[in-house]
Design a protein around this motif. Structure first.
Motif, mmCIF file in Angstrom:
data_model
loop_
_atom_site.group_PDB
_atom_site.id
_atom_site.type_symbol
_atom_site.label_atom_id
_atom_site.label_comp_id
_atom_site.label_asym_id
_atom_site.label_seq_id
_atom_site.Cartn_x
_atom_site.Cartn_y
_atom_site.Cartn_z
ATOM 1 N N ALA A 1 -78.356 18.390 -1.250
ATOM 2 C CA ALA A 1 -78.017 19.734 -0.830
ATOM 3 C C ALA A 1 -77.809 19.723 0.676
ATOM 4 O O ALA A 1 -78.502 19.017 1.392
ATOM 5 C CB ALA A 1 -79.123 20.716 -1.201
ATOM 6 N N ARG A 2 -76.812 20.477 1.105
ATOM 7 C CA ARG A 2 -76.634 20.673 2.534
ATOM 8 C C ARG A 2 -77.392 21.941 2.886
ATOM 9 O O ARG A 2 -77.124 23.008 2.352
ATOM 10 C CB ARG A 2 -75.157 20.861 2.886
ATOM 11 C CG ARG A 2 -74.316 19.685 2.515
ATOM 12 C CD ARG A 2 -74.235 18.649 3.591
ATOM 13 N NE ARG A 2 -73.648 19.158 4.821
ATOM 14 C CZ ARG A 2 -73.883 18.625 6.004
ATOM 15 N NH1 ARG A 2 -74.719 17.623 6.110
ATOM 16 N NH2 ARG A 2 -73.299 19.095 7.078
ATOM 17 N N VAL A 3 -78.346 21.798 3.735
ATOM 18 C CA VAL A 3 -79.186 22.941 4.061
ATOM 19 C C VAL A 3 -78.994 23.295 5.521
ATOM 20 O O VAL A 3 -79.034 22.427 6.394
ATOM 21 C CB VAL A 3 -80.669 22.611 3.794
ATOM 22 C CG1 VAL A 3 -81.551 23.770 4.231
ATOM 23 C CG2 VAL A 3 -80.880 22.333 2.327
ATOM 24 N N GLU A 4 -78.728 24.553 5.745
ATOM 25 C CA GLU A 4 -78.650 25.023 7.124
ATOM 26 C C GLU A 4 -80.038 25.502 7.505
ATOM 27 O O GLU A 4 -80.559 26.450 6.929
ATOM 28 C CB GLU A 4 -77.651 26.169 7.236
ATOM 29 C CG GLU A 4 -77.427 26.608 8.656
ATOM 30 C CD GLU A 4 -76.519 27.825 8.715
ATOM 31 O OE1 GLU A 4 -75.383 27.695 9.146
ATOM 32 O OE2 GLU A 4 -76.973 28.915 8.305
ATOM 33 N N LEU A 5 -80.611 24.839 8.451
ATOM 34 C CA LEU A 5 -81.968 25.188 8.853
ATOM 35 C C LEU A 5 -81.936 26.458 9.697
ATOM 36 O O LEU A 5 -81.006 26.693 10.467
ATOM 37 C CB LEU A 5 -82.584 24.056 9.654
ATOM 38 C CG LEU A 5 -82.739 22.736 8.907
ATOM 39 C CD1 LEU A 5 -83.410 21.718 9.786
ATOM 40 C CD2 LEU A 5 -83.552 22.929 7.642
ATOM 41 N N HIS A 6 -82.981 27.243 9.536
ATOM 42 C CA HIS A 6 -83.056 28.437 10.371
ATOM 43 C C HIS A 6 -83.234 28.051 11.822
ATOM 44 O O HIS A 6 -82.837 28.751 12.727
ATOM 45 C CB HIS A 6 -84.249 29.293 9.942
ATOM 46 C CG HIS A 6 -83.980 30.049 8.677
ATOM 47 N ND1 HIS A 6 -82.731 30.527 8.377
ATOM 48 C CD2 HIS A 6 -84.783 30.391 7.658
ATOM 49 C CE1 HIS A 6 -82.785 31.140 7.214
ATOM 50 N NE2 HIS A 6 -84.017 31.053 6.737
#
Lengths: 118, 1126
Positions: B732-737
């Protein structure tokens, strides 16, 4: 008395004397020769001689600050030599003529590549 | 004077001239080095002396300069000259201070006395006489001294000045006598920045020289580093303190990480560390580490004397397909070479003069003797011959493969050049390795020595000795001890073997030929012959390679190769795939060339008969070859990848057009029971469905997890929160906060974060959000879209659930308000209605509503007011809205119990009021758990007839929520006092929220703004809309309206007084605006907690983080109020 300290520690050009293991810039070898064993190595001003009497193939650098009192220098047999940068281990042997000369003088040649430990 | 000095001093040390001379020399050196103030003092009487000395020194320098020019005689003379002066210098320098002082006194006395009168004469006289003396002395010495002495002098002189005679005086001591003793200084290990060891040792040296004559010289004796001990240096000193001081101010030294004493017995070994020496001899195999030939095998041809450069011979990689557009211009061609080098390196190929000339032109290749020169490289016998630095070569673990060796042996023309290559080296290497791979039970044969030809089974292995039980005619059963190196594994044609190591590892096959230690077998996988060393083989019964998975891709995956091309993997090899693309072409691709795996599980297309075609359908071609197969993948509703085991080509995979397929099993348009009707409706079709020919097919999120808020629970990013932006396989490509970062991470490491801050596994049922979303959607469909559904998606609503219960059904048409209210909390914001509480109290509708529950059930549903919803001053609507924000998310049993109580006394309603305190406590606020337990409770608690008109509750509940107990019984009055303006209200706090909802620790930090003063003409409305901070609340009378807050207005607002006492009913909480604001929540689980916002609060929920906590929580934005820092 101390040997010239090479300006750049990471320089690939640095060469170590095969006899006394001092590390210098080739320019310094050419200008001043080896500060310890110039008498027998005769490197001053002769790049060819420098090429055979010194090598870039060495490992470990020692900053000998107080040769007389340093155990490291004694272990390396450099305590009678000038202050300066020395290599821990130098690969290669001195040219045969120098080896013959040492033999003439009755001096035991100890290669600096740690091949003979006694 | 010099004469005098000479005479004076010689007797003193004449006893041992040689030693003395050495001393002198040393002292002289010192003098020269340090500059001698002592000397000047000594000769204070005669300044000429100094001058002369200088002259001499100058001369000396000159002499040094023209050393080569001047003859030996001149040199000697000069030396002698200098010599004459030197003893005098040195010896003077040796005189103790006391004597010097005496002398000084003696000499100064007469000088001071005589000088004024006879200065000129005296000086002149002295000068001349001394010169004469010197001359005479020199002549004398030169004449008289025998040559031997001169030579001796010279040699002493020379030795002292230029080079000490090499004595090697320490060389006779055995190394063991040099072992460190307790009297020696210790070695201290210090951590330094890796890669900086050598620089730091140099820095220490320079520093030592710099501060040598300062007040605090370095007290360390030496420092060293070893290449094999990265990240540390060793310093020789008496104490750690000294080491610490030496390291002060040096960058990259970390004395804080400890200065460790090296045990005395380990000191010597630090200097004895020996890199394993790798000797390179002509004929050795090496690999090239870098550049175009990276990894290529090469053979050493020669080595320079110092062992730094190695001449290699290897198979060149000449680009025989330089770009066409660059074929004319020579300059460009050069460039093309570079480009080719960076993009894709040309294959190994022997240099072929004709080929190269054909491509590059004759003038680029020249021939000298047997050697071709092309692009500054020399080529001989097809090989390239080139010099490499030893450091650019890999000398260890070269492991030349048989393929490579045979290529070398064959040479360019494919014939054997036995002379070219010495196979013995590789044979030797492989034999050594062979010993290691022998195991008891292996079938071996002896190939050298007396027993050559014998074969048997290994019984035991003891170091280099192998005991075998011979099998054969005359020695059958005998046990024989053999050196391990003279046996090798034995295979015979027909054996089934498996490759254990090397390039072909895991291949299995049937042995077809055995030649010495090379075994050729027919691979089960590729049906090709493979030759390997017998040492790499083992007999095995298993078939095929272990796995069909390489990297993240496996057999029969649909993969994206580039923008336009997709393909299906039909064969996996060791680290590559064979892929059949949509155009029917077979490609060999590496995992990294695949951009992503595509999911076509939900894709469908129409077949030749217009029927729906889906993955896994069994179909056949209606034209062409009429091949049958099972649909593996559908691409763009146009291409279908089919699989048929019976087709051997391409692993049974073929690609065809959907339009030319027909289903094998007749398929009508029957609607299967249980099929979702909504799928038939194009308008309702989920984006994931993808309709035939629809433009946005495939655009929608394929993966339900895309867009989910998640937290990372494992790995280096553990604890980070983010949002899934994309998925590919199990990644998964996760955009971190935080940090605005995108990471690719295994889905297993992700947990979904529910709006209430809990985390659940990604693949856990998403009933909450999904169900909520569905419900929301449904209600919008029915009610014409009352508001943005986003929050409805997140907060499963008990009302919504309630709407589905039978009892709701029984309540006739009235569920509307609940559903609306429950599902559209945001609806509040869009509610532009005049305050129902103020006005509502006066309207008949309101009265009807408040007093008689029934009208809700019956009339309410029918009244236009109901339907008009948001735009009318309908108390139900606004009530419902209230419910959404207050009651909507209260699944808590407590809340429902409260309701129950209320419902019991519904008619009068008053007794129920106190129960609202449970509401205001707000425990259940913001806890929209999917459990939605309240509904059943709700229903159970409504068994009375009064409860039958259930809808009544909600307004009632809502109604409680914003009002305080005392006002509740008389709604009209209460609402009249209720000063909240619905305009722009994000949150419906009671007018006493300051006193009730703000915990006492923050009550002097809360930011508020002022509303409603205009209507009441409080302060003539001047304070309206001003923002400020509460400094304190004064409660004059419990429950009275005269609770006032001391508000300090934020400076810089028009007409703002510094502070004012404002009744708290005019105060509304000021929402945070920034991403790092200090906030607290007025209700919900987070109520009373000191938090910071972690994003700009613009949605219905805001990510916040409790101070001191490590995890993020979603808070409902409308409950947040800005706090002043302490």
């Amino acid at each position: 008395m101390s040997a010239p300290i090479p300006p750049q520690a990471r320089s690939k050009q640095l060469r170590a004397c095969l006899l006394c293991s001092i590390v210098q810039h080739p320019m310094d070898f050419r200008r001043e020769g080896c500060p310890n064993c110039e008498e027998i190595m005769q490197m001053k001003g002769t790049p060819d001689r420098i090429a055979v009497c010194t090598t870039t193939y060495f490992d470990g650098i020692i900053a000998v600050i107080d040769p007389e009192n340093s155990w490291v220098a004694r272990w390396q047999r450099t305590s009678k030599y000038v202050r300066g940068m020395y290599a821990v281990r130098v690969k290669g042997r001195i040219p045969e003529d120098v080896e013959a000369e040492l033999e003439n003088r009755g001096i035991k040649y100890r290669p600096r590549d740690q091949t003979d430990q006694d | 004077m010099s004469d005098f000095d000479d005479h004076q001093t010689y007797p003193a040390d004449g006893s041992d001239p040689i030693a003395d001379d050495q001393d002198n020399d040393a002292a002289h050196d010192d003098d020269e080095g340090q500059g001698s103030s002592a000397r000047r003092k000594t000769y204070g009487g005669g300044e000429e002396d100094d001058e002369e000395q200088d002259d001499e020194e100058e001369e000396d320098d000159e002499e040094e300069d023209d050393e080569d020019d001047s003859g030996p005689k001149r040199k000697r003379a000069k030396h002698r000259h200098k010599r004459a002066a030197n003893p005098f210098l040195d010896i003077e320098a040796e005189v103790t201070d006391e004597e010097e002082d005496e002398e000084e006194d003696e000499e100064e006395g007469p000088d001071a006395f005589i000088a004024p009168t006879h200065e000129g004469d005296e000086e002149d006289m002295m000068h001349r006489s001394r010169n004469a003396l010197l001359d005479r002395q020199r002549d004398q010495e030169f004449d008289e001294a025998n040559l031997e002495k001169i030579a001796q002098d010279f040699s002493k002189r020379y030795r002292g000045r230029a080079a000490v005679r090499y004595t090697g005086d320490m060389n006779d001591i055995p190394q063991r006598l040099l072992m460190p003793s307790v009297h020696d200084a210790s070695l201290w290990q210090i951590r330094v920045k890796p890669g900086k060891e050598r620089d730091i040792v140099f820095s220490l040296m320079r520093k030592a020289i710099d501060v040598e004559y300062s007040a605090r010289p370095l007290e360390i004796m030496s420092a060293f580093e070893r290449d094999s001990l990265p990240g540390m240096i060793y310093v020789e000193a008496r104490s750690a303190q000294q080491v610490n001081r030496a390291c002060q101010g040096l960058v990259g030294v970390y004395p804080s990480r400890g200065i460790h004493l090296v045990p005395i017995e380990e000191m010597a070994s630090l200097l004895q560390i020996k890199k394993q020496d790798l000797t390179v001899t002509p004929g050795t195999w090496v690999r090239i580490k870098r550049g175009k030939y990276q990894g290529d095998l090469a053979q050493v041809m020669d080595i320079t004397e110092n062992g730094e450069d190695v001449g290699l011979k290897f198979i060149p990689r000449i680009d025989l397909n330089p770009r066409d557009d660059m074929s004319v211009d020579g300059k460009k061609r050069k460039k093309s070479g570079v480009i080719a080098g960076t993009n894709m390196r040309p294959p190994q190929r022997f240099f072929n003069f004709e080929e190269v000339v054909k491509v590059y032109g004759r003038k680029y290749v020249s021939k000298r003797n047997q050697v071709f020169v092309f692009q500054n490289e020399t080529y001989k016998d097809g090989f390239i011959e080139k010099d490499f630095k030893l450091s650019a070569l890999q000398l260890e673990n070269v492991n030349p493969t048989l393929d490579e060796i045979t290529r070398f042996t064959r040479g360019q023309d494919g014939t054997e050049h036995e002379s070219n290559v010495d196979l013995s080296i590789i044979a030797e290497a492989s034999r050594k390795a062979a010993i290691a791979v022998l195991q008891p039970g292996d079938h071996v044969e002896v190939f050298e020595g007396e027993q050559a030809g014998v074969h048997g089974v290994v019984e035991e292995i003891n170091l280099d000795v192998v005991t075998i039980t011979a099998v054969g005619v005359d020695m059958d059963g005998q046990r024989i001890d053999l050196p391990a190196r003279s046996v090798r594994k034995r295979f015979k044609p027909g054996d089934h073997v498996k490759v254990m190591t090397g390039q072909n590892a895991d291949e299995t096959g049937l042995v077809v030929a055995v030649a010495d230690n090379v075994v050729t077998f027919l691979s089960d996988m590729s049906m090709q012959e493979v030759s390997v060393f017998s040492k790499d083989l083992r007999e095995a019964a298993e078939v095929g390679s272990g796995t069909n998975i390489v990297g993240n891709y496996e057999l029969h995956d649909l993969v994206q190769l580039d923008q336009q091309t997709v393909g299906v993997i039909f064969k996996t090899e060791r680290d590559s795939f064979r892929v059949l693309d949509q155009n029917g072409q077979v490609r060999l691709v590496q995992p990294h060339q695949i951009s992503m795996r595509r999911d076509s599980a939900r894709a469908f297309a129409t077949d030749s008969q217009g029927h729906e075609l889906r993955v896994n359908d069994n179909v056949k071609e209606v034209d062409g070859e009429s091949r049958k197969g099972r649909v593996l993948h559908i691409h763009q509703s146009f291409f279908a990848f089919l699989h048929n085991r019976e087709i051997s080509e391409n692993g049974g995979i073929f690609v065809t057009r959907c339009r030319s397929l027909a289903s094998l099993a007749p398929k009508g348009n029957l609607i299967k029971p249980g099929q979702d009707l909504s799928k038939m409706n194009p308008a309702l079709a989920a984006p994931a469905g993808g309709m035939v020919g629809s433009g946005n097919m495939g655009r929608g999120p394929r993966d339900r997890s895309i867009g989910l808020p998640v937290v990372v629970v494992k790995g280096p990013h553990k604890g980070y929160a983010g949002t899934i932006k994309d998925t590919n396989g199990n990644l998964a490509r996760v955009e971190l906060h935080t940090g605005n970062k995108m990471i690719s991470i295994d889905k297993e490491k992700l947990y979904r974060r529910t709006p209430d801050g809990q985390i659940v596994p990604l693949n856990a049922p998403m009933n909450a959000s999904e169900g909520g979303g569905g419900g929301g959607g449904g209600s919008h469909g029915r009610f014409g879209g009352m508001g943005p559904p986003q929050s409805a998606n997140r907060t499963p609503n008990p009302y919504g659930n309630g709407g589905k219960t039978p009892s709701w059904g029984a309540s006739g048409r009235t569920p509307n308000p609940y559903a609306e209210g429950g599902k559209t909390p945001a609806w509040n914001a869009s509610a532009r209605t005049p305050n129902p509480y103020t006005d509502g109290g006066k309207t008949p509708a309101w009265n009807a509503a408040s007093r008689t529950p029934n009208p809700y059930a019956t009339d309410g549903g029918r009244t236009p007011a109901w339907n008009a919803g948001s735009r009318t001053p309908n108390p139900y609507n606004s009530g419902a809205a209230g419910a959404s924000s207050w009651g909507g998310a209260t699944p808590k049993a407590g809340g429902s119990t409260g309701w129950g109580e209320e419902s019991g006394g519904w008619g009068g309603r008053t007794p129920g009021r106190p129960a609202t305190s449970e509401w205001s406590s707000g425990d259940a606020w913001g806890a929209p758990t999917p459990a939605a337990a309240p509904t059943p409770g709700f229903l159970l608690s409504a068994p009375t007839p009064a409860a039958a008109p259930t809808p009544g509750f909600t307004p009632a509940g809502v109604y409680h929520a914003p009002t305080d107990a005392p006002y509740a019984p008389t709604p009209g009055g209460a609402f009249g006092n209720y000063t909240h303006d619905d305009e722009d209200a994000h949150y419906e706090p009671r007018e006493t929220w300051v006193a009730d909802d703000v915990s006492t620790e923050f009550c002097d930090r809360v930011f508020v703004f002022i509303r409603g003063t205009k209507r009441d003409q409080f302060f003539e409305g001047k304070l309206e809309n001003l923002e400020g901070r509460i400094r304190g609340v004064i409660t004059t009378q419990a429950g009275d309206l005269t609770q006032v807050a001391n508000v300090f207005f934020t400076p810089g607002q028009d007409g703002a007084p510094e502070s004012a006492l404002v009744p708290i009913k005019y105060l509304l909480p000021l929402a945070p605006k920034g991403a790092n604001d200090l906030v607290t929540a007025l209700d919900g689980k987070l109520k009373g907690k000191l938090m910071r916002t972690r994003e700009v609060p613009d949605g219905p929920t805001t990510v916040v983080m409790e101070l001191g906590a490590t995890h993020f929580v979603d808070a409902r934005t409308e409950t947040l109020v800005l706090l002043a820092p302490e």
